[in-house]
Design an enzyme around this catalytic site. Structure first.
Site, PDB file in Angstrom:
ATOM      1  N   GLU A 193      -6.037  -7.390  -1.628  1.00 31.58           N
ATOM      2  CA  GLU A 193      -6.682  -7.523  -0.324  1.00 31.58           C
ATOM      3  C   GLU A 193      -8.159  -7.202  -0.458  1.00 31.58           C
ATOM      4  O   GLU A 193      -8.518  -6.145  -0.998  1.00 31.58           O
ATOM      5  CB  GLU A 193      -6.072  -6.569   0.712  1.00 31.58           C
ATOM      6  CG  GLU A 193      -4.638  -6.833   1.074  1.00 31.58           C
ATOM      7  CD  GLU A 193      -4.109  -5.837   2.101  1.00 31.58           C
ATOM      8  OE1 GLU A 193      -4.933  -5.182   2.788  1.00 31.58           O
ATOM      9  OE2 GLU A 193      -2.878  -5.702   2.215  1.00 31.58           O
ATOM     10  N   GLU A 245       0.833  -1.216   0.000  1.00 34.98           N
ATOM     11  CA  GLU A 245       0.000   0.000   0.000  1.00 34.98           C
ATOM     12  C   GLU A 245       0.862   1.260   0.000  1.00 34.98           C
ATOM     13  O   GLU A 245       0.765   2.126   0.856  1.00 34.98           O
ATOM     14  CB  GLU A 245      -0.961  -0.012   1.184  1.00 34.98           C
ATOM     15  CG  GLU A 245      -1.976  -1.141   1.107  1.00 34.98           C
ATOM     16  CD  GLU A 245      -3.051  -1.085   2.161  1.00 34.98           C
ATOM     17  OE1 GLU A 245      -4.156  -1.607   1.913  1.00 34.98           O
ATOM     18  OE2 GLU A 245      -2.804  -0.536   3.257  1.00 34.98           O
TER      19      GLU A 245
END
Length: 657
Positions: free
Chosen positions: A292, A191
């Site tokens: 995710e 991320e």
């Protein structure tokens, strides 16, 4: 002869039901839809090679903590074997450089090292599953809010840090390949929206990424093991992935897959996700995937450590918080990624097995259960963070350490038994049907001013397990609504039932407030003035539940270099007297900041300084004793900083006392 005929008829029947499948063929390759416990539509044209992954990073720590997992027949079984049997073909494991303090105490979250990834990767390979290695390039959690440099790299020059990252990546991947893990993919950072490994300038971030990618390519060349390289971003609802991909291209980052997180309760619509990933695939010739995804199947908190999704949390609820809702959420993401075409290669579910650690029979109260679990979390690292992490991450883990914040998002129940939603990847190939029934009745949230009557709704929204939404009548428990009306400011809960299902009405008793559209929920915001003094890059009314304190909207600002603005409203027609003004504000990354709230009336100005201290760490500065004779008060917020971001919400102008 008769027994022979019976045997032949049985064989014919089995062939009719399952075709010519062998015992080695998975159940989801048959004809469908199956009759089961869920409604799941088959995804047309879903490739057999579509990645159906699970992040299992916490598994070893959970097992060391006494957690057991079972198959659908109630037999204790390796969770990885159960995943493989139910349609998963990939695992994902995060890797931290050194998640331990100076005394060897683990930071928690699985205490994940490359050795953890090796053990899990070898086990997964036994069941035919590949491994995605998720390098955070940090000693603990890396996400858009924090990307801390590993302790061992903290004092290195940038060039030495690049070399250290290359060496760490190459040595780790070689260890995994040589050790028997089937490494199919390596993720270069986690991320990485704004920073990585302590660097927040894109030329440096991309130099680190390029070094990691080169290390993977070198391992592939040396071993003949073809390994894909993924980069990972998030927040598709507010980010432009094409811009990110262009930065990577300009700075010569070598990769194969552009991955995004997508949590339906935070990250906007699936249509937007599809558009973002499709543009990257088309413009840059990259594969795309969701690295995710997760969704809650219950409102319940099973281990005493507050969940990110549950009662009191701020989030969107696009699906019911039920097993059926969870399955629909996953299936819709699979369908979305598959709709992109050959470029859409897969979806990973995040931590399907992160369930509560067990406690002894002596733990008969919640307090005793917490004490037992806390000791286990600290010892084995099976909570999201231990207290030992405070030495490395004092502002987050050092404050909120404890257990699992996502136990109600697992694909196993609190005791390790698989939920029907665990089979959703298989159902995406053949579909599943079940008996129609009411699945969830939506909770209700109402706001009432102090000393005003509380009126509960007669009907509520409900959802069937096929997704159909209806309105149903509700019967509320008997309570004294007048007592709630005259109670202090706060949130009160009334329970009820609707067609046999429980429902809650959350009543927010609020102070008298003379500010119009105080939380920006009404579309007409003409009463508000946004004065963008410093040409702040983003200054707007933003629809994003997770950045708002209440409701869906807030005033949002962001600029990497300079911020200066005011947001204000003039209130007229007030009775002469004394008032107080307050506002909620949150944000971060401000430098040399000056932030204050103000109130102007009758030629006087009142001010109170404030600041911001991280995402959803809401400050509430208050100005007391604002005296007006004219009945006109202008209230507002002033922000000036060398860069930064934040939101403001719930402005309040109340009679003092």
């Amino acid at each position: 002869m008769r027994r022979l005929l019976v045997l032949l008829l049985s064989i014919i029947l089995l062939v009719g039901l399952f075709g010519c499948r062998t015992n080695d063929e998975p159940w989801w390759l048959g004809d469908g839809p199956l009759e089961g416990e869920l409604f799941v539509d088959a995804v047309p044209g879903l490739s057999p090679d579509f990645i159906r992954g699970a992040d299992v990073s916490s598994l070893l720590a959970l097992e060391a903590s006494g957690v057991k997992f079972y198959d659908f027949n109630g037999n204790e079984q390796d969770m990885l074997k159960t995943l493989a049997e139910e349609g998963f073909n990939y695992i994902r494991v995060r890797v931290w450089n050194d998640p331990f303090d100076e005394f060897g105490n683990g930071y928690g979250g699985g205490n994940n090292t490359v050795e953890t990834a090796l053990e899990l990767g070898v086990r997964a390979a036994e069941y035919g599953m590949k491994l995605l290695v998720n390098f955070h390039y940090s000693d603990f959690w890396a996400d858009p809010g924090k990307q801390q440099v590993p302790k061992a790299w903290a004092d290195l020059s940038f060039d030495d840090k690049v070399q250290a990252l290359y060496d760490f990546t190459k040595e780790s991947v070689l260890m995994l390949v040589d050790g028997g893990a089937d490494v199919g993919m390596v993720q270069i950072g986690n991320e990485t929206n704004n920073s990585m490994s302590g660097e927040n300038a894109w030329p440096r971030i991309t130099a680190l990424m390029a070094a990691g990618a080169q290390a993977v390519r070198d391992v592939s060349a040396d071993t003949g093991h073809d390994i894909l390289i993924a980069v990972h971003f998030t927040n598709p609802e507010s980010r432009n992935f094409v811009t990110d991909a262009r930065r990577l291209e300009v700075n010569d980052v070598d990769y194969d897959i552009f991955a995004s997180s997508y949590y339906p309760f935070w990250h906007g619509t699936l249509e937007n996700l599809a558009n973002q990933l499709s543009e990257v695939a088309e413009q840059f010739d990259k594969k795309v995937m969701v690295a995710e995804v997760a969704y809650a199947y219950s409102w319940e908190d099973f281990d005493g450590h507050a969940n990110t999704i549950g009662e009191g949390a701020v989030f969107d609820q696009p699906y019911p918080l039920t097993v059926q809702g969870q399955a629909r959420a996953i299936a819709d993401v699979v369908k979305t990624v598959a709709s992109i075409g050959e470029a859409g290669i897969g979806v990973f579910y995040w931590e399907p097995g992160w369930i509560p650690v067990p406690v002894s029979e002596n733990a008969v109260t919640p307090e005793q259960a917490w004490e037992e679990r806390f000791a286990i979390w600290e010892k084995h690292g099976s909570g999201w963070a231990s207290s030992f992490a405070s030495s490395y991450d004092p502002d987050d883990a050092g404050v909120w350490y404890g257990g699992s914040a996502c136990d109600n998002q697992a694909l196993f129940d609190a005791y390790g038994h698989p939920l029907p939603s665990l089979r959703v990847f298989g159902y995406c190939y053949i579909g599943s049907t079940t008996t129609l029934r009411l699945d969830e009745v939506s909770n209700v949230h109402i706001s009432v001013r102090l000393r005003n009557p509380v009126v509960l709704p007669e009907t509520v929204e409900a959802t069937y397990n096929n997704g159909e939404q209806v309105t149903v009548t509700v019967e509320w428990d008997t309570v004294d609504l007048d007592e709630i009306s005259n109670s202090p400011v706060g949130v009160y809960v009334v329970r009820g039932t609707a067609q046999g299902l429980t429902v809650s009405c959350f009543i927010s008793m609020e102070e008298e407030n003379y500010i119009e559209n105080h939380s920006f929920e009404n579309e007409d915001r003409s009463m508000w003035v946004l004065n963008n003094i410093g040409n702040t890059e983003q200054l707007r009314f933003q629809e994003k539940t997770t950045d708002a304190r209440t409701g869906r909207y807030s005033v949002h600002f962001w600029d990497p270099s300079f911020v200066e603005f005011t947001v204000e409203q003039t209130v007229t027609g007030l009775r002469p007297g004394t008032y107080s003004f307050a506002v909620f504000i949150q944000g971060g990354d401000v430098v040399n900041e000056e932030i204050y709230i103000f109130a102007r009336t009758d030629g006087r100005e009142y001010r109170v300084d404030t600041d911001v201290d991280g995402w959803v760490n809401w400050r509430q500065p208050v100005i007391d004793n604002i005296t007006t004779e004219s009945g006109e008060i202008t209230i507002g917020v002033y922000v000036r900083s060398d860069g930064g971001w934040g939101t403001m919400d719930d402005f309040m102008l109340n009679p003092a006392g």
